[in-house]
Design a protein around this motif. Sequence first.
Motif, PDB file in Angstrom:
ATOM      1  N   THR A 422      18.746  17.747   4.415  1.00 13.23           N
ATOM      2  CA  THR A 422      17.838  16.604   4.250  1.00 13.23           C
ATOM      3  C   THR A 422      16.816  16.607   5.388  1.00 13.23           C
ATOM      4  O   THR A 422      17.169  16.844   6.549  1.00 13.23           O
ATOM      5  CB  THR A 422      18.620  15.282   4.255  1.00 13.23           C
ATOM      6  OG1 THR A 422      19.413  15.201   5.451  1.00 13.23           O
ATOM      7  CG2 THR A 422      19.536  15.195   3.053  1.00 13.23           C
ATOM      8  N   ILE A 423      15.556  16.367   5.029  1.00 16.01           N
ATOM      9  CA  ILE A 423      14.473  16.337   6.014  1.00 16.01           C
ATOM     10  C   ILE A 423      13.798  14.975   5.914  1.00 16.01           C
ATOM     11  O   ILE A 423      13.337  14.579   4.835  1.00 16.01           O
ATOM     12  CB  ILE A 423      13.436  17.445   5.757  1.00 16.01           C
ATOM     13  CG1 ILE A 423      14.119  18.813   5.638  1.00 16.01           C
ATOM     14  CG2 ILE A 423      12.391  17.465   6.863  1.00 16.01           C
ATOM     15  CD1 ILE A 423      13.178  19.908   5.168  1.00 16.01           C
ATOM     16  N   LEU A 472      13.050  14.529   2.123  1.00 17.88           N
ATOM     17  CA  LEU A 472      12.963  15.765   1.365  1.00 17.88           C
ATOM     18  C   LEU A 472      14.346  16.414   1.316  1.00 17.88           C
ATOM     19  O   LEU A 472      15.106  16.353   2.286  1.00 17.88           O
ATOM     20  CB  LEU A 472      11.985  16.748   2.025  1.00 17.88           C
ATOM     21  CG  LEU A 472      10.555  16.255   2.265  1.00 17.88           C
ATOM     22  CD1 LEU A 472       9.772  17.293   3.076  1.00 17.88           C
ATOM     23  CD2 LEU A 472       9.846  15.983   0.943  1.00 17.88           C
ATOM     24  N   GLU A 473      14.655  17.010   0.176  1.00 14.25           N
ATOM     25  CA  GLU A 473      15.904  17.764   0.046  1.00 14.25           C
ATOM     26  C   GLU A 473      15.574  19.244  -0.016  1.00 14.25           C
ATOM     27  O   GLU A 473      14.788  19.680  -0.865  1.00 14.25           O
ATOM     28  CB  GLU A 473      16.670  17.349  -1.208  1.00 14.25           C
ATOM     29  CG  GLU A 473      17.322  15.987  -1.102  1.00 14.25           C
ATOM     30  CD  GLU A 473      18.222  15.667  -2.279  1.00 14.25           C
ATOM     31  OE1 GLU A 473      18.985  14.687  -2.198  1.00 14.25           O
ATOM     32  OE2 GLU A 473      18.145  16.406  -3.298  1.00 14.25           O
ATOM     33  N   ALA A 474      16.187  20.027   0.894  1.00 12.51           N
ATOM     34  CA  ALA A 474      15.970  21.469   0.942  1.00 12.51           C
ATOM     35  C   ALA A 474      17.251  22.170   0.500  1.00 12.51           C
ATOM     36  O   ALA A 474      18.273  22.102   1.195  1.00 12.51           O
ATOM     37  CB  ALA A 474      15.581  21.905   2.348  1.00 12.51           C
ATOM     38  N   THR A 475      17.188  22.824  -0.665  1.00 11.49           N
ATOM     39  CA  THR A 475      18.343  23.582  -1.149  1.00 11.49           C
ATOM     40  C   THR A 475      18.360  24.944  -0.467  1.00 11.49           C
ATOM     41  O   THR A 475      17.366  25.671  -0.492  1.00 11.49           O
ATOM     42  CB  THR A 475      18.273  23.768  -2.673  1.00 11.49           C
ATOM     43  OG1 THR A 475      18.233  22.485  -3.302  1.00 11.49           O
ATOM     44  CG2 THR A 475      19.481  24.541  -3.182  1.00 11.49           C
ATOM     45  N   LEU A 492      14.806  26.117  10.201  1.00 10.31           N
ATOM     46  CA  LEU A 492      14.137  25.008   9.530  1.00 10.31           C
ATOM     47  C   LEU A 492      13.770  23.921  10.530  1.00 10.31           C
ATOM     48  O   LEU A 492      12.654  23.378  10.501  1.00 10.31           O
ATOM     49  CB  LEU A 492      15.049  24.443   8.432  1.00 10.31           C
ATOM     50  CG  LEU A 492      14.526  23.259   7.627  1.00 10.31           C
ATOM     51  CD1 LEU A 492      13.255  23.628   6.882  1.00 10.31           C
ATOM     52  CD2 LEU A 492      15.603  22.769   6.643  1.00 10.31           C
ATOM     53  N   ARG A 493      14.692  23.601  11.403  1.00 11.27           N
ATOM     54  CA  ARG A 493      14.397  22.589  12.415  1.00 11.27           C
ATOM     55  C   ARG A 493      13.239  23.019  13.314  1.00 11.27           C
ATOM     56  O   ARG A 493      12.324  22.235  13.611  1.00 11.27           O
ATOM     57  CB  ARG A 493      15.644  22.321  13.263  1.00 11.27           C
ATOM     58  CG  ARG A 493      16.671  21.426  12.586  1.00 11.27           C
ATOM     59  CD  ARG A 493      17.921  21.268  13.423  1.00 11.27           C
ATOM     60  NE  ARG A 493      18.776  20.197  12.912  1.00 11.27           N
ATOM     61  CZ  ARG A 493      19.986  19.919  13.370  1.00 11.27           C
ATOM     62  NH1 ARG A 493      20.498  20.650  14.362  1.00 11.27           N
ATOM     63  NH2 ARG A 493      20.687  18.919  12.857  1.00 11.27           N
ATOM     64  N   GLU A 494      13.293  24.264  13.733  1.00 10.17           N
ATOM     65  CA  GLU A 494      12.227  24.761  14.604  1.00 10.17           C
ATOM     66  C   GLU A 494      10.872  24.689  13.902  1.00 10.17           C
ATOM     67  O   GLU A 494       9.857  24.325  14.511  1.00 10.17           O
ATOM     68  CB  GLU A 494      12.544  26.203  15.018  1.00 10.17           C
ATOM     69  CG  GLU A 494      11.570  26.769  16.035  1.00 10.17           C
ATOM     70  CD  GLU A 494      11.956  28.172  16.477  1.00 10.17           C
ATOM     71  OE1 GLU A 494      11.120  28.831  17.133  1.00 10.17           O
ATOM     72  OE2 GLU A 494      13.088  28.605  16.165  1.00 10.17           O
ATOM     73  N   ALA A 495      10.856  25.000  12.603  1.00  9.17           N
ATOM     74  CA  ALA A 495       9.590  25.010  11.853  1.00  9.17           C
ATOM     75  C   ALA A 495       9.041  23.605  11.659  1.00  9.17           C
ATOM     76  O   ALA A 495       7.857  23.338  11.917  1.00  9.17           O
ATOM     77  CB  ALA A 495       9.798  25.693  10.503  1.00  9.17           C
ATOM     78  N   VAL A 496       9.875  22.655  11.194  1.00 10.24           N
ATOM     79  CA  VAL A 496       9.364  21.312  10.896  1.00 10.24           C
ATOM     80  C   VAL A 496       9.092  20.518  12.162  1.00 10.24           C
ATOM     81  O   VAL A 496       8.255  19.602  12.156  1.00 10.24           O
ATOM     82  CB  VAL A 496      10.333  20.552   9.959  1.00 10.24           C
ATOM     83  CG1 VAL A 496      10.506  21.294   8.645  1.00 10.24           C
ATOM     84  CG2 VAL A 496      11.681  20.307  10.626  1.00 10.24           C
ATOM     85  N   HIS A 497       9.780  20.854  13.252  1.00  7.85           N
ATOM     86  CA  HIS A 497       9.507  20.141  14.499  1.00  7.85           C
ATOM     87  C   HIS A 497       8.123  20.475  15.046  1.00  7.85           C
ATOM     88  O   HIS A 497       7.560  19.700  15.833  1.00  7.85           O
ATOM     89  CB  HIS A 497      10.562  20.500  15.553  1.00  7.85           C
ATOM     90  CG  HIS A 497      11.921  19.905  15.277  1.00  7.85           C
ATOM     91  ND1 HIS A 497      13.054  20.252  15.979  1.00  7.85           N
ATOM     92  CD2 HIS A 497      12.318  18.987  14.369  1.00  7.85           C
ATOM     93  CE1 HIS A 497      14.093  19.592  15.500  1.00  7.85           C
ATOM     94  NE2 HIS A 497      13.671  18.810  14.526  1.00  7.85           N
ATOM     95  N   VAL A 505      13.203  15.068  11.139  1.00 10.26           N
ATOM     96  CA  VAL A 505      14.627  15.089  11.480  1.00 10.26           C
ATOM     97  C   VAL A 505      15.361  15.792  10.346  1.00 10.26           C
ATOM     98  O   VAL A 505      15.184  15.436   9.179  1.00 10.26           O
ATOM     99  CB  VAL A 505      15.185  13.667  11.668  1.00 10.26           C
ATOM    100  CG1 VAL A 505      16.677  13.712  11.970  1.00 10.26           C
ATOM    101  CG2 VAL A 505      14.442  12.942  12.789  1.00 10.26           C
ATOM    102  N   VAL A 506      16.184  16.799  10.683  1.00 10.73           N
ATOM    103  CA  VAL A 506      16.903  17.580   9.675  1.00 10.73           C
ATOM    104  C   VAL A 506      18.396  17.284   9.767  1.00 10.73           C
ATOM    105  O   VAL A 506      18.987  17.363  10.849  1.00 10.73           O
ATOM    106  CB  VAL A 506      16.666  19.091   9.871  1.00 10.73           C
ATOM    107  CG1 VAL A 506      17.464  19.899   8.841  1.00 10.73           C
ATOM    108  CG2 VAL A 506      15.187  19.419   9.762  1.00 10.73           C
ATOM    109  N   GLY A 507      18.986  16.908   8.634  1.00  6.01           N
ATOM    110  CA  GLY A 507      20.419  16.604   8.611  1.00  6.01           C
ATOM    111  C   GLY A 507      21.088  17.253   7.419  1.00  6.01           C
ATOM    112  O   GLY A 507      20.593  18.227   6.849  1.00  6.01           O
TER     113      GLY A 507
END
Length: 707
Positions: A422-423, A472-475, A492-497, A505-507
């Motif tokens: 989840t983003i 956002l939901e990332a499969t 993914l965290r590195e990219a969206v941050h 925030v990625v969970g």
Amino acid sequence: MAGKPRHGTATLVAVAVVLGWLVVGAVAGPYAGKLGDVATNDNAAFLPTDAEATRAQDLAAGFVKEPTTPALVVYERTSGITAADRQQAAADAAEFARVPGVVGPLPPPIPSEDGQALQVVVPIDDSAGERISEVVDELRRIAGNGSGGLTVNVAGPAGLLADLIEVFTAIDGTLLVVTLVVVLVILLIVYRSPVLWIAPLLAAGMSFALAAVFVYLLADAGVVKLNGQAQGILTVLVFGAGTDYALLLIARYREELHRHDRPPAAMRAAWRGAAPAIVASGGTTIASLLCLLLSSLNSNRALGPVAAIGIAATLLVMLTFLPALLVLGGRWAFWPRVPHPDRADPQTEHRLWTRIADFVARRARPVWLVTAVALAVLALGLTQLGATTLGQSDLFTTRTDSVAGQEVIARHYPGGTGSPATIFTRQQTAQQVAEVARGVPGVAAVRPVTGDTAGPPDPAAPPRVVDGRIELEATLADPPDSDAAERTIRDLREAVHRVPGADAVVGGFTAINVDTSDAATRDQNVIIPVVLAVIALILALLLRALLAPLLLILTVLLSYAATLGLCALVFRYLFDFPGVDASFPLFAFVFLVALGIDYNIFLMSRVRQESVRRGTRPGVRHGLVVTGGVITSAGVVLAATFSALAVLPLVVLVELGVAVAVGVLIDTIVVRSLLVPALAHDLGPRIWWPGRLSRAPQPEERPTDAR
């Protein structure tokens, strides 16, 4: 005649102590079977509050009416899903929605691209807590096991949690029974008495009951979060450590019965001689365990006080209840090997250890050099330990329903289907964040969460906005519990941050695993040095020296490294385990060092007592003679009790049980019997530097005491 009243008074005191403890046991006993009622096994609840996955959970609460954990019901027919299969899945989904605890209505079954599987996502209300296993059991009852070539499994986070809960419910009964049987058999072998085993086993049971009361009350009040892992460790720790303390006290009591006419006098002497070492040992273990309070993971912080309570209760019982039982039993508790007041030389009762001590004294330097090199060679196995963590399909030693279902999902769907990352991002940057996320290798698809949760996702539906944020939901392309998925989450965290102003925030399930692993690494770097410092301080105060504690700490570290090296080879090539749990190195360290240092204390405290009377080298030799047997017996008991964890079908507990068992045996057979006494004998009085004993005049040594 003056001794008779004192003897009578001591007997009355012993009777009063025993009766008092029996009353305590009657009150506390029922709590030992109720710990499972206050245990929590939700991994997310144990994350640190500042973890990114925790912040994501907090944000997710605003996007749903009820926080849920998904169960994934998967139907597979390798020859191709039929119309009848689709009808069954749809009928099952309708019935799933009516199960209490399921948040409906449910979306229709999702077919796989290869046409061989169907998947129904069943969200279960998080407020169900431990009752989530009952909901999953009902889903499994409705779906059945399949027939005619169709297989049905319930997997996903909810299926995994239900299987874990089922395993942990066995701890109250199965593990306790196995531990009792193991301790009983070893005590019968050690004492070769049909009577003497009763006292230590009864005292250990009393210790567990007392500890269970306090742990239950604290967990029920929410002061500590008890989980199944801590519950299992508490059981084996109390019985193992309790039996160790009992063996030490009983051995000293037997020794004193040869010197005193009356059992109460012998017990007083034995208590004065053994209690300081037992208290120091227990205190060191408690202090080491409480260092877990420095952990950033709530699960580790809970284990620290839970295990420390167990050791504290054990100390109290073993120093009060057990001595009273032994006094009432008198000499005949040792039947048929009854010790008489004959002032017998301990060496006549310890012929084997006399020969070992003589050998160590004659060859001190070669002995400690060879044993140190052998342990260092074993430590080379650490290169095989690897950094692979356990995924969902690797947690169990058996193939559970959730594991089978996850394998089916991995064969027919993108690995992260049903458990997406989840983003959460600002509304203004949502489109940019989604595009960046789609470009991350390992991300199969990204979609916004809309307000319509029933039916399949509608690409045209507007995203739901809560407090200016969009979810956002990332499969993911890989299974959510795999190493590949964890690498994807980090990327993914590195990219969206990096997206300006997104505050992304990625969970999700995989993110929880990532943050747990990172927290475990941080805990190792913080807690291990603190534990070593605490133990060194306690040893310095006990032995009144600085060199001896430093050398003892080094031997324990060498033993720990050798144990992990050997276990790495065993796990990989004998058990075929794919990796170790993220918490394994820290737990193994705390228990091996905290418990291993016990045997250092048992040995060196007696060596110091004898060194004051005889001189250092004769004191080392005599200390090894009189403690070698009891320390080895204690090590065997502790190793056997921890190996009882292997009866539970969880890889992490099997690994911990095997590691502690192997480590304790290495500690008692090699380190405490050869390495430490040989090193102390080689150094002589210098071992006590800078204490006064290092400068004390030494008596003339016998030939067997020479280097």
